[in-house]
Design a protein around this motif. Sequence first.
Motif, PDB file in Angstrom:
ATOM      1  N   GLU A  43       9.699 -45.879 -43.483  1.00 31.04           N
ATOM      2  CA  GLU A  43      11.368 -45.551 -43.604  1.00 31.04           C
ATOM      3  C   GLU A  43      11.574 -44.719 -44.729  1.00 31.04           C
ATOM      4  N   GLY A  44      12.419 -43.738 -44.278  1.00 27.45           N
ATOM      5  CA  GLY A  44      12.604 -42.546 -45.142  1.00 27.45           C
ATOM      6  C   GLY A  44      11.976 -41.211 -44.991  1.00 27.45           C
ATOM      7  N   ARG A  45      10.672 -41.462 -44.395  1.00 25.99           N
ATOM      8  CA  ARG A  45      10.000 -40.360 -44.152  1.00 25.99           C
ATOM      9  C   ARG A  45       9.765 -39.928 -42.741  1.00 25.99           C
ATOM     10  N   PHE A  46      10.014 -40.868 -41.722  1.00 27.95           N
ATOM     11  CA  PHE A  46      10.009 -40.711 -40.210  1.00 27.95           C
ATOM     12  C   PHE A  46      11.227 -40.737 -39.764  1.00 27.95           C
ATOM     13  N   THR A  47      11.695 -40.106 -38.405  1.00 29.94           N
ATOM     14  CA  THR A  47      12.777 -40.253 -37.778  1.00 29.94           C
ATOM     15  C   THR A  47      12.490 -40.035 -36.456  1.00 29.94           C
ATOM     16  N   ILE A  48      13.059 -41.190 -35.704  1.00 27.50           N
ATOM     17  CA  ILE A  48      13.057 -41.211 -34.218  1.00 27.50           C
ATOM     18  C   ILE A  48      14.394 -40.649 -33.644  1.00 27.50           C
ATOM     19  N   SER A  49      14.144 -39.975 -32.505  1.00 33.85           N
ATOM     20  CA  SER A  49      15.397 -39.471 -31.914  1.00 33.85           C
ATOM     21  C   SER A  49      15.058 -39.318 -30.275  1.00 33.85           C
ATOM     22  N   ARG A  50      16.145 -39.045 -29.825  1.00 29.97           N
ATOM     23  CA  ARG A  50      15.747 -38.816 -28.226  1.00 29.97           C
ATOM     24  C   ARG A  50      17.032 -38.251 -27.415  1.00 29.97           C
ATOM     25  N   ASP A  51      16.690 -37.600 -26.453  1.00 25.41           N
ATOM     26  CA  ASP A  51      17.409 -36.590 -25.651  1.00 25.41           C
ATOM     27  C   ASP A  51      17.304 -37.282 -24.094  1.00 25.41           C
ATOM     28  N   ASN A  52      18.093 -37.949 -23.733  1.00 27.17           N
ATOM     29  CA  ASN A  52      17.846 -38.681 -22.296  1.00 27.17           C
ATOM     30  C   ASN A  52      18.015 -37.609 -21.437  1.00 27.17           C
ATOM     31  N   ALA A  53      18.733 -36.282 -21.510  1.00 30.74           N
ATOM     32  CA  ALA A  53      18.841 -35.364 -20.521  1.00 30.74           C
ATOM     33  C   ALA A  53      17.563 -34.868 -20.504  1.00 30.74           C
ATOM     34  N   GLU A  54      16.697 -34.706 -21.553  1.00 32.22           N
ATOM     35  CA  GLU A  54      15.417 -34.165 -21.274  1.00 32.22           C
ATOM     36  C   GLU A  54      14.454 -35.172 -21.263  1.00 32.22           C
ATOM     37  N   ASN A  55      14.702 -36.448 -20.976  1.00 29.34           N
ATOM     38  CA  ASN A  55      13.760 -37.741 -20.860  1.00 29.34           C
ATOM     39  C   ASN A  55      12.812 -37.535 -22.016  1.00 29.34           C
ATOM     40  N   THR A  56      13.023 -37.239 -23.204  1.00 29.96           N
ATOM     41  CA  THR A  56      12.198 -37.221 -24.265  1.00 29.96           C
ATOM     42  C   THR A  56      12.563 -37.648 -25.396  1.00 29.96           C
ATOM     43  N   VAL A  57      11.619 -38.551 -26.285  1.00 33.06           N
ATOM     44  CA  VAL A  57      11.782 -39.219 -27.525  1.00 33.06           C
ATOM     45  C   VAL A  57      11.010 -38.434 -28.501  1.00 33.06           C
ATOM     46  N   TRP A  58      11.377 -38.041 -29.759  1.00 29.85           N
ATOM     47  CA  TRP A  58      10.613 -37.450 -30.728  1.00 29.85           C
ATOM     48  C   TRP A  58      10.308 -38.423 -31.826  1.00 29.85           C
ATOM     49  N   LEU A  59       9.439 -38.136 -32.544  1.00 30.17           N
ATOM     50  CA  LEU A  59       9.022 -38.822 -33.997  1.00 30.17           C
ATOM     51  C   LEU A  59       8.859 -37.664 -34.998  1.00 30.17           C
TER      52      LEU A  59
END
Length: 122
Positions: free
Chosen positions: A63-79
């Motif tokens: 918590e506070g160091r990592f961020t999860i995000s996504r772009d459904n148009a690209e079918n991609t999730v990032w960390l």
Amino acid sequence: LLQAYGGGSVQAGDSLRLSCVGIGRTLTMYTKAWFRQFPGKEREFVAAIHGHGRTTHYADSVEGRFTISRDNAENTVWLQMNSLEPEDTAVYYCAASREFALSVSSHEYEYWGKGTLVTVSS
């Protein structure tokens, strides 16, 4: 179905961004998560994000160091992993679940990608 990228070897304090791309069968709106596994240990929860991308949940250790995000148009999730510590060294896996709840249990995730190794040296 899921392919993770972006692992590598870094120094403590550095950043890395992991990517998880959906391939083939569409899991676009599924809940997505990252887990990690230390040698000889069970996989542990890192972060999860709802299909709509507006709600996330993190393990206390990141918590506070990592961020999860996504772009459904690209079918991609990032960390996005910042301020990495040697204790973050592990194999990281992305996973997908049809369940709406942001579960921290690996048993709730039906689809898994192959892991990507992150090594953080002091």
